[in-house]
Design a protein around this motif. Structure first.
Motif, PDB file in Angstrom:
ATOM      1  N   GLY A 231       4.263   8.262  -4.379  1.00  0.00           N
ATOM      2  CA  GLY A 231       3.845   7.136  -5.084  1.00  0.00           C
ATOM      3  C   GLY A 231       4.647   6.869  -6.456  1.00  0.00           C
ATOM      4  O   GLY A 231       4.965   5.754  -6.588  1.00  0.00           O
ATOM      5  N   ARG A 232       4.869   7.966  -7.078  1.00  0.00           N
ATOM      6  CA  ARG A 232       5.786   7.740  -8.353  1.00  0.00           C
ATOM      7  C   ARG A 232       7.122   7.072  -7.996  1.00  0.00           C
ATOM      8  O   ARG A 232       7.843   6.194  -8.674  1.00  0.00           O
ATOM      9  CB  ARG A 232       5.749   9.179  -9.274  1.00  0.00           C
ATOM     10  N   ASP A 233       7.620   8.032  -7.014  1.00  0.00           N
ATOM     11  CA  ASP A 233       8.981   7.168  -6.451  1.00  0.00           C
ATOM     12  C   ASP A 233       9.107   5.958  -6.231  1.00  0.00           C
ATOM     13  O   ASP A 233       9.713   4.989  -6.414  1.00  0.00           O
ATOM     14  CB  ASP A 233       9.610   8.037  -5.339  1.00  0.00           C
ATOM     15  N   ALA A 234       7.838   5.449  -5.478  1.00  0.00           N
ATOM     16  CA  ALA A 234       7.918   3.936  -4.877  1.00  0.00           C
ATOM     17  C   ALA A 234       7.653   3.285  -6.056  1.00  0.00           C
ATOM     18  O   ALA A 234       8.029   2.215  -6.240  1.00  0.00           O
ATOM     19  CB  ALA A 234       6.584   4.110  -4.056  1.00  0.00           C
ATOM     20  N   ALA A 235       7.012   3.514  -7.261  1.00  0.00           N
ATOM     21  CA  ALA A 235       6.811   2.930  -8.307  1.00  0.00           C
ATOM     22  C   ALA A 235       8.074   2.448  -9.083  1.00  0.00           C
ATOM     23  O   ALA A 235       8.206   1.318  -9.599  1.00  0.00           O
ATOM     24  CB  ALA A 235       5.773   3.483  -9.286  1.00  0.00           C
ATOM     25  N   ALA A 236       8.846   3.488  -9.289  1.00  0.00           N
ATOM     26  CA  ALA A 236      10.427   3.499  -9.885  1.00  0.00           C
ATOM     27  C   ALA A 236      11.026   2.050  -9.114  1.00  0.00           C
ATOM     28  O   ALA A 236      11.709   1.481  -9.623  1.00  0.00           O
ATOM     29  CB  ALA A 236      11.014   4.554  -9.779  1.00  0.00           C
ATOM     30  N   ARG A 237      10.862   1.958  -7.559  1.00  0.00           N
ATOM     31  CA  ARG A 237      11.697   1.023  -6.951  1.00  0.00           C
ATOM     32  C   ARG A 237      10.860  -0.298  -7.347  1.00  0.00           C
ATOM     33  O   ARG A 237      11.634  -1.356  -7.122  1.00  0.00           O
ATOM     34  CB  ARG A 237      11.581   1.278  -5.410  1.00  0.00           C
ATOM     35  N   LEU A 238       9.661  -0.327  -7.270  1.00  0.00           N
ATOM     36  CA  LEU A 238       8.862  -1.690  -7.350  1.00  0.00           C
ATOM     37  C   LEU A 238       8.910  -2.286  -8.862  1.00  0.00           C
ATOM     38  O   LEU A 238       9.228  -3.472  -9.184  1.00  0.00           O
ATOM     39  CB  LEU A 238       7.581  -1.588  -7.151  1.00  0.00           C
ATOM     40  N   LEU A 239       9.275  -1.417  -9.664  1.00  0.00           N
ATOM     41  CA  LEU A 239       9.766  -1.782 -11.326  1.00  0.00           C
ATOM     42  C   LEU A 239      10.814  -2.492 -11.331  1.00  0.00           C
ATOM     43  O   LEU A 239      11.247  -3.040 -12.308  1.00  0.00           O
ATOM     44  CB  LEU A 239       9.300  -0.560 -12.228  1.00  0.00           C
ATOM     45  N   GLY A 240      11.905  -1.969 -10.277  1.00  0.00           N
ATOM     46  CA  GLY A 240      13.035  -2.509 -10.368  1.00  0.00           C
ATOM     47  C   GLY A 240      13.101  -4.019  -9.376  1.00  0.00           C
ATOM     48  O   GLY A 240      14.460  -4.676  -9.451  1.00  0.00           O
ATOM     49  N   MET A 241      12.054  -4.382  -8.864  1.00  0.00           N
ATOM     50  CA  MET A 241      12.096  -5.653  -8.054  1.00  0.00           C
ATOM     51  C   MET A 241      12.293  -6.809  -9.276  1.00  0.00           C
ATOM     52  O   MET A 241      11.744  -6.944 -10.093  1.00  0.00           O
ATOM     53  CB  MET A 241      10.929  -5.646  -7.275  1.00  0.00           C
ATOM     54  N   SER A 242      12.850  -7.889  -8.519  1.00  0.00           N
ATOM     55  CA  SER A 242      12.883  -9.288  -9.182  1.00  0.00           C
ATOM     56  C   SER A 242      12.247 -10.274  -7.998  1.00  0.00           C
ATOM     57  O   SER A 242      13.014 -10.500  -7.108  1.00  0.00           O
ATOM     58  CB  SER A 242      14.322  -9.487  -9.784  1.00  0.00           C
ATOM     59  N   PRO A 243      11.468 -11.104  -8.528  1.00  0.00           N
ATOM     60  CA  PRO A 243      10.531 -10.847  -9.746  1.00  0.00           C
ATOM     61  C   PRO A 243       9.490  -9.754  -9.297  1.00  0.00           C
ATOM     62  O   PRO A 243       9.345  -9.142  -8.366  1.00  0.00           O
ATOM     63  CB  PRO A 243       9.507 -11.918  -9.648  1.00  0.00           C
ATOM     64  N   ARG A 244       9.339  -9.165 -10.787  1.00  0.00           N
ATOM     65  CA  ARG A 244       8.230  -8.058 -10.387  1.00  0.00           C
ATOM     66  C   ARG A 244       6.982  -8.321  -9.954  1.00  0.00           C
ATOM     67  O   ARG A 244       6.571  -9.374 -10.493  1.00  0.00           O
ATOM     68  CB  ARG A 244       8.216  -7.445 -11.839  1.00  0.00           C
ATOM     69  N   PRO A 245       6.555  -7.497  -9.071  1.00  0.00           N
ATOM     70  CA  PRO A 245       4.740  -7.991  -8.445  1.00  0.00           C
ATOM     71  C   PRO A 245       4.029  -7.786  -9.546  1.00  0.00           C
ATOM     72  O   PRO A 245       4.030  -7.205 -10.585  1.00  0.00           O
ATOM     73  CB  PRO A 245       5.055  -7.020  -7.346  1.00  0.00           C
ATOM     74  N   THR A 246       2.973  -8.693  -9.120  1.00  0.00           N
ATOM     75  CA  THR A 246       1.504  -8.664 -10.348  1.00  0.00           C
ATOM     76  C   THR A 246       0.694  -7.820  -9.411  1.00  0.00           C
ATOM     77  O   THR A 246      -0.543  -7.347  -9.967  1.00  0.00           O
ATOM     78  CB  THR A 246       1.234  -9.889 -10.328  1.00  0.00           C
ATOM     79  N   ALA A 247       0.766  -7.375  -7.903  1.00  0.00           N
ATOM     80  CA  ALA A 247      -0.261  -6.647  -7.307  1.00  0.00           C
ATOM     81  C   ALA A 247       0.313  -5.732  -6.383  1.00  0.00           C
ATOM     82  O   ALA A 247       1.480  -6.058  -5.642  1.00  0.00           O
ATOM     83  CB  ALA A 247      -1.164  -7.537  -6.532  1.00  0.00           C
ATOM     84  N   VAL A 248      -0.346  -4.509  -6.197  1.00  0.00           N
ATOM     85  CA  VAL A 248       0.368  -3.620  -5.005  1.00  0.00           C
ATOM     86  C   VAL A 248      -0.707  -3.129  -4.435  1.00  0.00           C
ATOM     87  O   VAL A 248      -1.948  -2.715  -4.984  1.00  0.00           O
ATOM     88  CB  VAL A 248       0.895  -2.468  -5.931  1.00  0.00           C
ATOM     89  N   PHE A 249      -0.589  -2.839  -3.038  1.00  0.00           N
ATOM     90  CA  PHE A 249      -1.540  -2.269  -2.094  1.00  0.00           C
ATOM     91  C   PHE A 249      -0.928  -1.271  -1.451  1.00  0.00           C
ATOM     92  O   PHE A 249       0.124  -1.169  -0.891  1.00  0.00           O
ATOM     93  CB  PHE A 249      -1.837  -3.402  -0.993  1.00  0.00           C
TER      94      PHE A 249
END
Length: 343
Positions: A231-249
Motif C-alpha cells: 500500500g505504501r508503494d502504491a501511494a508513491a505511484r498515485l502521488l505521481g499521477m496527473s491529475p492527482r486523484p481525489t479518491a482511492v478505493f
C-alpha cells in the motif's frame, strides 16, 4: 546398550486402574457409559502414567480423521484470522480440530500443503485457492478428500463454496465515493489473477457507469501483494499521477492502511485531500488515526459456514449431502476517511 523408553499404551492404563481395556476405551471415547467412580480411577491412571492417545491408531480404527484443514492466502491478513476463528468454532462444536496453513498466495506452497493433507488423511479441506488455473486442485481431487471453497464462487457440480458478493462490494465503495462528489478514483488492488481483485474492480466500474461516468474515471494500480508495504508503494505511484486523484478505493484494508501512512508522511490529508476506502473492515480499520471507511465482509460467518458444510459432507448423513453455494452480502461501513471535515 541404550535404554529405549517404553511408550505407555492403553493396556498399561487398564492394568494401573484395575479395569478392562474396553473400559479404558469407553472412558476415552464414550465417558457417559462409565460409572463416575470408575471413570475417575481411569483418569487418574492416565494422568499418573502420562498416557497420550495415538490419533493415527484411532483414525485407523474409526476409518476417518478428526482433523479438517484450512488453507488460506495470507495469515498476516486479519480477515483470514477471523475466517479461521469461525471455522474453528464450528469444528470444535463437532468434536473436530482445524489444521491451519498459509499458502502465501503461492501455487507451489498450495500444492505442497495439499500433498501434506493427503498424507495426513485429513477429513476434508477448506481452501481459498492460490492457483486459479485449477492445476493443484485437479491433482488433489482423485484423493477423494472433500473440498469446500472459501471466498470463492463455484459451480454446483464442483463442490460447496461460501463467498461474499465482491462485485456488489466494489460497487458499494465506488458509489459512496461518487456520492461524496468525486468524479474519478484510483483502484489499488493486489494481483489481478485473484478473483476477489477482479470482482471488486468490476463492481466499481458498474457504479461509475450507473453514475454516468466513463470507465476512464477509474484508474488502476496493481500490486504484487496485498499488505501494508504494498500500500505504501502504491501511494508513491498515485502521488505521481496527473491529475492527482481525489479518491482511492483499495482492495483490502491492509493496502488502505499502507496508503494512509504514505499520504500522511507526504503531508496529504485524508479525507480533505484524498478520500480513502478499504475492504474487509478488519479491527484496525476503526482504530486508524483517521477511522477507515471499509466494505465489511462477514469473515467469521464465512469460516463457520464453510466448516459446517464440510462437516455435513463428511458426517453420518454424507450420502444425502448436496453441494451448495452460499453468497453473503457485504456492507459499507462509513467512517471519517471519506467525510471531509470529520477527520
Amino acid at each position: 546398550m541404550a535404554h529405549v523408553a517404553h511408550t505407555v499404551g492403553i493396556k498399561d492404563v487398564a492394568r494401573q486402574a484395575g479395569v478392562s481395556i474396553g473400559t479404558v476405551s469407553n472412558v476415552i471415547n464414550r465417558p457417559d457409559m462409565v460409572a463416575r467412580e470408575t471413570r475417575e480411577r481411569v483418569q487418574a491412571a492416565i494422568t499418573a502414567l502420562g498416557y497420550v492417545r495415538s490419533e493415527s491408531a484411532r483414525q485407523l480404527r474409526a476409518g476417518r480423521s478428526r482433523i479438517i484443514a484450512l488453507l488460506v492466502l495470507d495469515m498476516a491478513n486479519p480477515f483470514f484470522v477471523d475466517v479461521a476463528a469461525g471455522a474453528e468454532r464450528a469444528a470444535r462444536k463437532a468434536g473436530l480440530g482445524v489444521m491451519l496453513c498459509n499458502s502465501a498466495q503461492s501455487p507451489a506452497e498450495e500444492s505442497d500443503y495439499l500433498s501434506l493433507f493427503a498424507e495426513q488423511q485429513v477429513r476434508g479441506v477448506m481452501i481459498t485457492p492460490a492457483d486459479l488455473t485449477g492445476g493443484t486442485l485437479a491433482r488433489f481431487r482423485p484423493r477423494g478428500i472433500p473440498l469446500v471453497f472459501v471466498d470463492r464462487v463455484l459451480g454446483s457440480a464442483e463442490g460447496c463454496s461460501v463467498s461474499v458478493d465482491d462485485v456488489a462490494g466494489g460497487a458499494l465503495a465506488a458509489r459512496h465515493l461518487v456520492e461524496q462528489g468525486h468524479e474519478g478514483l484510483v483502484y489499488i488492488s493486489g494481483p489481478m489473477f485473484l478473483t476477489q481483485c477482479q470482482d471488486r474492480r468490476t463492481g466499481a466500474l458498474r457504479a461509475l457507469r450507473e453514475a454516468g461516468l466513463p470507465e476512464s474515471a477509474l484508474r488502476h494500480i496493481e500490486t504484487e501483494r496485498m499488505d501494508v508495504a504494498a500500500g505504501r508503494d502504491a501511494a508513491a505511484r498515485l502521488l505521481g499521477m496527473s491529475p492527482r486523484p481525489t479518491a482511492v478505493f483499495c482492495a483490502n484494508d491492509l493496502l488502505a492502511l499502507g496508503v494512509f501512512q504514505a499520504l500522511y508522511n507526504a503531508g496529504v490529508a485524508v479525507p480533505d485531500d484524498i478520500a480513502l476506502v478499504g475492504y474487509d473492515d478488519i479491527e484496525f480499520a476503526a482504530a486508524a488515526a483517521v477511522p477507515l471507511t471499509s466494505v465489511r465482509q462477514p469473515a467469521r460467518q464465512m469460516g463457520r459456514t464453510a466448516a459446517e458444510m464440510l462437516i455435513e459432507e463428511t458426517g453420518e448423513e454424507a450420502a444425502a449431502h448436496e453441494h451448495r453455494q452460499v453468497v453473503l452480502a457485504p456492507e459499507l461501513v462509513v467512517r471519517a476517511s471519506t467525510l471531509p471535515g470529520r477527520a
